[in-house]
Design an enzyme around this catalytic site. Structure first.
Site, PDB file in Angstrom:
ATOM      1  N   CYS A  52      12.792  11.084   7.789  1.00 60.31           N
ATOM      2  CA  CYS A  52      12.524  10.741   9.189  1.00 60.31           C
ATOM      3  C   CYS A  52      13.750  10.992  10.046  1.00 60.31           C
ATOM      4  O   CYS A  52      13.630  11.333  11.210  1.00 60.31           O
ATOM      5  CB  CYS A  52      12.086   9.283   9.279  1.00 60.31           C
ATOM      6  N   GLU A 101       7.824  16.889  14.924  1.00 59.16           N
ATOM      7  CA  GLU A 101       8.467  16.669  13.628  1.00 59.16           C
ATOM      8  C   GLU A 101       7.866  17.626  12.596  1.00 59.16           C
ATOM      9  O   GLU A 101       6.654  17.618  12.385  1.00 59.16           O
ATOM     10  CB  GLU A 101       8.230  15.220  13.201  1.00 59.16           C
ATOM     11  N   LYS A 134       0.893  -1.170   0.000  1.00 57.89           N
ATOM     12  CA  LYS A 134       0.000   0.000   0.000  1.00 57.89           C
ATOM     13  C   LYS A 134       0.925   1.212   0.000  1.00 57.89           C
ATOM     14  O   LYS A 134       1.404   1.652   1.044  1.00 57.89           O
ATOM     15  CB  LYS A 134      -0.854  -0.034   1.268  1.00 57.89           C
ATOM     16  N   GLU A 142       8.294   1.857  11.448  1.00 58.76           N
ATOM     17  CA  GLU A 142       9.375   2.840  11.259  1.00 58.76           C
ATOM     18  C   GLU A 142       8.700   4.197  11.226  1.00 58.76           C
ATOM     19  O   GLU A 142       8.019   4.526  10.250  1.00 58.76           O
ATOM     20  CB  GLU A 142      10.104   2.588   9.931  1.00 58.76           C
TER      21      GLU A 142
HETATM   22  P1  NAD Z   1       1.465   8.612   6.976  1.00 57.41           P
HETATM   23  O1  NAD Z   1       1.522   7.935   8.295  1.00 57.41           O
HETATM   24  O2  NAD Z   1       0.435   9.622   6.762  1.00 57.41           O
HETATM   25  O3  NAD Z   1       1.285   7.550   5.811  1.00 57.41           O
HETATM   26  C1  NAD Z   1       2.148   6.449   5.643  1.00 57.41           C
HETATM   27  C2  NAD Z   1       1.396   5.343   4.927  1.00 57.41           C
HETATM   28  O4  NAD Z   1       0.341   4.886   5.778  1.00 57.41           O
HETATM   29  C3  NAD Z   1       0.723   5.783   3.627  1.00 57.41           C
HETATM   30  O5  NAD Z   1       0.769   4.736   2.686  1.00 57.41           O
HETATM   31  C4  NAD Z   1      -0.703   6.040   4.071  1.00 57.41           C
HETATM   32  O6  NAD Z   1      -1.628   5.958   3.022  1.00 57.41           O
HETATM   33  C5  NAD Z   1      -0.909   4.924   5.074  1.00 57.41           C
HETATM   34  N1  NAD Z   1      -1.962   5.155   6.059  1.00 57.41           N
HETATM   35  C6  NAD Z   1      -2.512   6.344   6.434  1.00 57.41           C
HETATM   36  N2  NAD Z   1      -3.493   6.141   7.340  1.00 57.41           N
HETATM   37  C7  NAD Z   1      -3.560   4.809   7.554  1.00 57.41           C
HETATM   38  C8  NAD Z   1      -4.369   3.980   8.394  1.00 57.41           C
HETATM   39  N3  NAD Z   1      -5.321   4.493   9.183  1.00 57.41           N
HETATM   40  N4  NAD Z   1      -4.169   2.656   8.381  1.00 57.41           N
HETATM   41  C9  NAD Z   1      -3.187   2.109   7.604  1.00 57.41           C
HETATM   42  N5  NAD Z   1      -2.414   2.847   6.764  1.00 57.41           N
HETATM   43  C10 NAD Z   1      -2.581   4.178   6.754  1.00 57.41           C
HETATM   44  O7  NAD Z   1       2.927   9.198   6.732  1.00 57.41           O
HETATM   45  P2  NAD Z   1       3.417  10.070   5.486  1.00 57.41           P
HETATM   46  O8  NAD Z   1       2.924  11.453   5.666  1.00 57.41           O
HETATM   47  O9  NAD Z   1       3.145   9.355   4.210  1.00 57.41           O
HETATM   48  O10 NAD Z   1       5.000  10.009   5.710  1.00 57.41           O
HETATM   49  C11 NAD Z   1       5.691  10.875   6.535  1.00 57.41           C
HETATM   50  C12 NAD Z   1       6.008  10.215   7.862  1.00 57.41           C
HETATM   51  O11 NAD Z   1       6.735   9.022   7.659  1.00 57.41           O
HETATM   52  C13 NAD Z   1       6.895  11.072   8.728  1.00 57.41           C
HETATM   53  O12 NAD Z   1       6.417  11.073  10.048  1.00 57.41           O
HETATM   54  C14 NAD Z   1       8.236  10.376   8.674  1.00 57.41           C
HETATM   55  O13 NAD Z   1       9.055  10.617   9.772  1.00 57.41           O
HETATM   56  C15 NAD Z   1       7.831   8.963   8.549  1.00 57.41           C
HETATM   57  N6  NAD Z   1       8.920   8.159   7.982  1.00 57.41           N
HETATM   58  C16 NAD Z   1       9.605   7.296   8.789  1.00 57.41           C
HETATM   59  C17 NAD Z   1      10.660   6.562   8.291  1.00 57.41           C
HETATM   60  C18 NAD Z   1      11.442   5.600   9.155  1.00 57.41           C
HETATM   61  O14 NAD Z   1      12.098   4.717   8.603  1.00 57.41           O
HETATM   62  N7  NAD Z   1      11.417   5.732  10.481  1.00 57.41           N
HETATM   63  C19 NAD Z   1      11.031   6.690   6.950  1.00 57.41           C
HETATM   64  C20 NAD Z   1      10.311   7.574   6.161  1.00 57.41           C
HETATM   65  C21 NAD Z   1       9.248   8.296   6.684  1.00 57.41           C
END
Ligand code: NAD
Length: 496
Positions: free
Chosen positions: A285, A386, A176, A251
């Protein structure tokens, strides 16, 4: 691919139009559409999971010998490399990162498949010391259907880190991807099929996470979720997983401290701090977004850092000299702007940036300049939350004790950086910092062979590393009786 076409999505080996709404992905540098596709629907989720389950049961993938699965993963790595430039250009359009960065992400994805191919064919199961008349063993079995839920900031590299070990472990995977950056995951699925992965073992379901990611996580046939994204979403997934007693890896976000001690090599520290926060426009991140500088050095260091940051080349992601591209979307830029306004309202001062770029190409895309805030305390909101943009908060410190207390005072604990010429001092500090990764005299460097993950609100579990494959496998203990007598307890004597 032409703009008029509606791209098919991959539902358990069938490439077809998604059952959800039609939408466009757009190029953050111009706001113009890159491709149209239909989001997946809940019916597509069901079909993808059922198809993945059938493929897991009947394709023979799980039963293939590790070196046979590895051969397919090596081919996937090879095909990614063959198509590297095309993938990097598509990635640039899909999420607006500068081309040099998207090339690195594509290369990293190929390296990940190669690494997990090697890990797969060399993974050992153990014969454990026996305490009876039996041979005891610890072995690993595939889990079944695994969901890989990924964010928008590093497509293909994020997906590879989940898909490669999951396939190596003999599983089927449903990806996804982030709604706004689905194109590289679709390409990856095509490459997996071209490399000979049996159909059905990989699906890609673009669209809203709150609908599709949620349904996927709840699905009884999904046996593990590997998630990268925001902490709030991660916690939501963890709750669902708890009810299912399903393992998850999360993550999540970060607010990483990067520390310049008074004996630091300033050339290295300036370059490292700049790269740590402003590469990827801070949409990382592990961005080193909280800077702590020894007070004695603070002014001279900040003067050099600010001058260097002002020289960063922000602009066209297609230009190889560009260091910072646009932010991912108009909405995300507004969120970054709100944080900068909040920092000012909290009493902070702008040392650099703080206003969106305008004029020419800047008027179309979602550009935001390198921004440095100072005059704030570590407890304030912009130092604790963040921002996920090119915003650095700089704080002077007086003693290492005070520094450590502040650096560790965060809900997040993903990464940290230390700049010092004194290796003993850096070592001691590095061991005391609470973070999943600590960089000493470097920052934001990665190796697929080294585990990665966060503490506290930055996540659960680890990706990467040779043993990363094991999170997609169930451990099983086997006891194999070697006694030629029946078990003594029952008092039954052997008849011959
Ligand atoms: P997000 O949490 O909004 O979305 C991440 C993924 O989860 C997307 O595919 C989204 O569609 C899906 N998602 C959203 N709501 C969901 C739900 N209720 N149930 C299941 N899936 C759902 O994050 P984002 O805005 O896409 O990405 C940015 C975030 O990701 C930042 O906080 C960043 O720090 C984090 N990040 C972490 C790492 C790491 O390795 N620690 C790496 C990259 C990004």
């Amino acid at each position: 691919m032409t703009l008029e076409q509606t791209l098919p999505i991959c539902v358990a080996g069938t490439w077809r139009l998604g059952g959800g709404e039609r939408y466009a992905t757009s190029y953050p540098a111009t706001g113009e559409p890159v491709a149209w596709l239909n989001a997946a629907s809940l019916d597509d989720v069901e079909a993808a999971v059922q198809g993945a389950h059938q493929a897991f049961l009947h394709s023979g993938w799980a039963q293939r010998k590790p070196h046979e699965r590895a051969a397919v993963l090596y081919r996937i790595a090879g095909l990614i490399r063959e198509r590297a430039e095309e993938l990097a250009q598509l990635q640039r359009q899909d999420n607006g990162k500068p081309i040099n960065e998207t090339r690195a992400l594509v290369a990293s994805a190929a390296g990940t498949f190669q690494f997990f191919a090697a890990a797969c064919e060399t993974l050992e199961e153990t014969i454990t010391p026996s305490r009876g008349d039996f041979v005891s063993m610890s072995v690993y079995e595939p889990m079944g259907v695994v969901a890989a839920i990924t964010p928008w900031n590093s497509p293909i590299a994020s997906e590879a880190q989940k898909v490669a070990p999951a396939l190596a472990g003999g599983n089927a995977v449903v990806i996804k991807p982030a709604e706004i950056t689905p194109l590289l995951a679709l390409q990856l699925a095509q490459i997996c099929e071209d490399a000979g992965l049996p159909k059905g073992l990989i699906s890609v379901l673009p669209g809203k996470g709150s609908l599709l990611g949620d349904a996927l996580t709840r699905h009884p046939l999904v046996k593990r979720v590997s998630f990268t994204g925001g902490t709030r979403t991660g916690k939501h997934i963890a709750h669902i997983a708890a009810d299912k007693m399903m393992p998850v890896s999360l993550e999540l976000g970060g607010k990483s401290p990067t520390i310049v001690l008074d004996d630091a090599d300033l050339d290295h520290a300036v370059a490292g701090v700049l790269y740590g926060i402003f590469s990827s426009s801070g949409e990382a991140c592990i961005a080193g977004s909280r800077l702590f500088v020894a007070r004695a050095l603070y002014e001279p260091f900040m003067a050099r850092l600010t001058a260097a940051a002002a020289q960063l080349r922000v602009g066209d992601p297609a230009d190889e000299r560009t260091q910072m591209g646009p932010l991912i979307s108009a909405g995300h830029r507004e969120s970054v702007e709100r944080y900068v306004a909040l920092g000012l309202a909290e009493g902070g001062r702008l040392r650099l940036g703080g206003e969106r770029l305008s004029g020419g190409a800047f008027d179309k895309g979602y550009f935001y300049p390198p921004t440095i805030l100072e005059g704030l305390g570590n407890h304030q909101q912009v130092c604790q939350e963040e921002i996920f943009g090119p915003v650095l908060v700089a704080l002077p410190f007086d003693s290492e004790e005070e520094l450590l207390q502040q650096a560790n005072d965060s809900l997040y604990a993903l990464a940290a950086g230390i700049w010092s010429r004194d290796y003993k001092r850096a070592w001691a500090l590095g061991r005391k910092l609470q973070a999943g990764t600590v960089w000493i005299n470097t920052y934001k460097q990665f190796s697929i062979s080294t585990p990665f993950g966060g503490w506290r609100d930055s996540g659960l579990g680890r990706e990467k590393g040779r043993l990363g494959i094991l999170q997609y496998m169930e451990q099983k203990s086997l006891y194999w009786g070697m006694n030629d007598q029946p078990l003594a307890w029952a008092g039954v004597e052997a008849t011959q």
